[in-house]
Scaffold this motif. Structure first.
Motif, mmCIF file in Angstrom:
data_model
loop_
_atom_site.group_PDB
_atom_site.id
_atom_site.type_symbol
_atom_site.label_atom_id
_atom_site.label_comp_id
_atom_site.label_asym_id
_atom_site.label_seq_id
_atom_site.Cartn_x
_atom_site.Cartn_y
_atom_site.Cartn_z
ATOM 1 N N ALA A 130 32.966 46.872 43.251
ATOM 2 C CA ALA A 130 34.037 46.012 42.728
ATOM 3 C C ALA A 130 35.243 46.874 42.397
ATOM 4 N N TRP A 142 28.474 40.732 37.228
ATOM 5 C CA TRP A 142 28.498 41.714 38.333
ATOM 6 C C TRP A 142 27.334 41.448 39.265
ATOM 7 N N ASN A 194 31.436 42.026 29.677
ATOM 8 C CA ASN A 194 32.711 41.610 29.109
ATOM 9 C C ASN A 194 33.755 42.618 29.566
ATOM 10 N N ILE A 195 34.657 42.180 30.437
ATOM 11 C CA ILE A 195 35.761 43.058 30.828
ATOM 12 C C ILE A 195 36.768 43.021 29.686
ATOM 13 N N ILE A 237 38.254 46.799 39.914
ATOM 14 C CA ILE A 237 38.716 46.081 38.722
ATOM 15 C C ILE A 237 40.150 46.473 38.387
ATOM 16 N N ARG A 253 42.039 36.181 37.865
ATOM 17 C CA ARG A 253 41.713 35.193 36.835
ATOM 18 C C ARG A 253 42.439 35.595 35.566
ATOM 19 N N LEU A 272 37.562 39.183 29.316
ATOM 20 C CA LEU A 272 37.213 38.233 30.375
ATOM 21 C C LEU A 272 35.731 38.370 30.722
ATOM 22 N N ASP A 273 35.056 37.210 30.823
ATOM 23 C CA ASP A 273 33.641 37.214 31.219
ATOM 24 C C ASP A 273 33.523 37.608 32.686
ATOM 25 N N TRP A 274 32.481 38.360 32.995
ATOM 26 C CA TRP A 274 32.281 38.753 34.392
ATOM 27 C C TRP A 274 30.786 38.944 34.649
ATOM 28 N N SER A 282 41.552 41.167 38.169
ATOM 29 C CA SER A 282 40.952 41.031 39.497
ATOM 30 C C SER A 282 39.727 41.935 39.556
ATOM 31 N N VAL A 283 38.694 41.489 40.254
ATOM 32 C CA VAL A 283 37.524 42.354 40.468
ATOM 33 C C VAL A 283 37.383 42.688 41.950
#
Ligand SMILES: Nc1nc2c(c(=O)[nH]1)N[C@H]1C(S)=C(S)[C@@H](COP(=O)(O)O)O[C@H]1N2
Ligand SMILES: [Mo]
Length: 458
Positions: A406, A401, A353-354, A408, A379, A397-399, A371-372
């Motif tokens: 990445a 990995w 979870n970001i 972020i 997004r 935001l869901d992510w 952004s990742v």
């Protein structure tokens, strides 16, 4: 400035599996601590060795159902009597949370009185900063001022500006109609160490001169009305603190007239903390921290700005052409990802979870993009309620990995249409030798090892 060392991170606690009384396996501990166990600090990872995830897997064996209850080895807290009520007349956090602290940046200041402590943003949830973790900025140390002796004087630069100058006790101020509002306070120097290059390892040090509280107090306008202010000529107020730093700042009268500027005595449901200006501080929503004068003892009404030391010499922006810009007080729209952030470690690929914070000194945050891949693709994050004006807003935001490096970033927008700039954009206007008002987009590099680092993209 010397580079501060990273704060010690959380120590990994192996998940505890245990049986509840009715034999149902309880997974509360894992659910509660899972996020942070995933993302341990570099220190804990180093301590555990390379096999971080192996440590996670080593949970206590779960006893087989229907077995001898005597071999269950139930923990004392399910079988014995707990602590009595009011053991602590004023409660405090669990001893397991002892790593969550506001921290000084070693070497940043010459004394610990004229100094700053940073809030541990990476460990906080939601938008409210617990009062004991609120960042601190003192120019000459803090005081626990006796509220029965404290006074607020309201006067004019001349007798026509304020018809009836008055001196208020705290009791008198607290009898007046009060309001409670959530607002962020950000020191103008927040992220100031990062103007030229990456300087600090964690978001606590890069963005931790930021906090958000529910403040309670009397609108300054109510008190000025009582004193008979001539609002035609009196277009500015001077706020003065009672500590030795002679903290004095000019506030434009439009801000006072909007009703937003508060004489605050309450913070998160109780009186202000001494470090935060007990018993009275000015709350100037959207404006840099220095104007939120603590230990507030005097308001003077005037017809022009005062050009005090803290607005003529300090708290000015050095521009690329060598000129200084004065009276830039609004904290423009800004955001930062607090998880994952510098100093944390992702233990394995998979879901994260970001999460982060966004704010604007001009109003409400309307959108946060994440952004990742260093700003190529974006997004929109979920803005969690409440989304309030001149307050922190939490975004998530869901992510998933994939285990590859990445970059972020988060980019906030506010209801004036303003978009948080990149470092390249900020430096094009401001250069790179400033201290104050750095609201550039922050980048965290997630390395293949899972370690997260503070970086800047050129
Ligand atoms: N009286 C007084 N008010 C003050 C200061 C101070 O040193 N003395 N520091 C200012 C600065 S620079 C900031 S950023 C904020 C910090 O508020 P906090 O310590 O509650 O976080 O208080 C402001 N008000
Ligand atoms: Mo500040």
């Amino acid at each position: 400035m010397t580079e501060p060392s990273a704060p010690p991170g959380r120590v990994l606690k192996a998940p505890e599996n245990f049986l509840s009384k009715d034999g149902v396996r309880t997974v509360f501990r894992e659910a509660r601590s899972g996020r942070r166990d995933f993302m341990r600090s570099a220190f804990a990872a180093a301590a555990a060795g390379a096999s971080g995830s192996a440590a996670l897997a080593q949970s206590n064996p779960v006893p087989t159902e229907g077995g001898d209850p005597n071999i269950l080895n139930l923990p004392a807290h399910t079988t014995g009597l707990g602590q009595p009520v009011a053991t602590d007349g004023y409660g405090r956090p669990s001893k397991f949370e002892a790593n969550v602290q506001r921290r000084m940046s070693p070497g940043l200041t010459q004394t610990t009185q004229s100094s700053v402590s940073f809030a541990p943003l990476q460990s906080l949830f939601g938008i409210v900063t617990p009062s004991g973790l609120h960042f601190e900025r003192h120019h000459q140390g803090w005081w626990d001022v006796d509220p029965s002796k404290h006074r607020l004087m309201v006067n004019g630069g001349d007798e026509t500006l304020v018809k009836s100058p008055k001196i208020f006790t705290l009791d008198e101020l607290m009898r007046l109609p009060s309001v409670s509002r959530f607002h962020f306070i950000e020191c103008g120097a927040n992220t100031g160490m990062e103007w030229g290059n990456v300087a600090v390892p964690t978001c606590q040090y890069s963005h931790g001169m930021l906090s958000c509280s529910e403040f309670t107090g009397v609108p300054l306008k109510v008190v000025l009305d009582l004193c008979g202010v001539d609002y035609k000529r009196g277009r500015f107020v001077l706020a003065e603190g009672a500590d030795g730093s002679s903290m004095t700042r000019t506030i434009p009268m439009e801000m006072v007239e909007s009703g937003e500027v508060l004489l605050a005595y309450g913070q998160n449901g109780e009186m202000l903390r001494p470090e935060n200006g007990y018993p009275l501080r000015l709350v100037v929503p959207g404006v840099q921290g220095v104007s939120w004068v603590k230990y507030l003892r005097r308001i003077e009404v005037g017809d022009k700005p005062w050009a005090t030391k803290d607005e003529a010499v300090h708290y000015i922006d050095l521009m690329p052409d060598g000129q200084h810009r004065q009276y830039t007080s609004i904290q423009e729209c800004k955001s930062v990802v607090t998880t994952p952030s510098g100093g944390q470690v992702l233990l394995d690929k998979g879901f994260y979870n970001i999460s982060g914070l966004a704010w604007s000194g001009r109003g409400k945050v309307t959108r946060v993009d994440v952004s990742v891949d260093g700003g190529r693709n974006w997004r929109s994050a979920r803005l969690e309620t409440p989304v309030l004006s001149k307050s922190l807003t939490r975004f998530n935001l869901d992510w998933v990995w994939d285990g590859r490096p990445a970059l972020i970033q988060s980019r906030a927008m506010d209801d004036t249409g303003y978009v948080q700039p990149t470092y390249r954009q900020t430096r094009a206007v401001r250069g790179s030798r400033s201290i104050y008002h750095n609201n550039s987009i922050q980048t965290w590099l997630v390395q293949e090892s899972g370690e997260v680092k503070n970086v800047q993209l050129s």
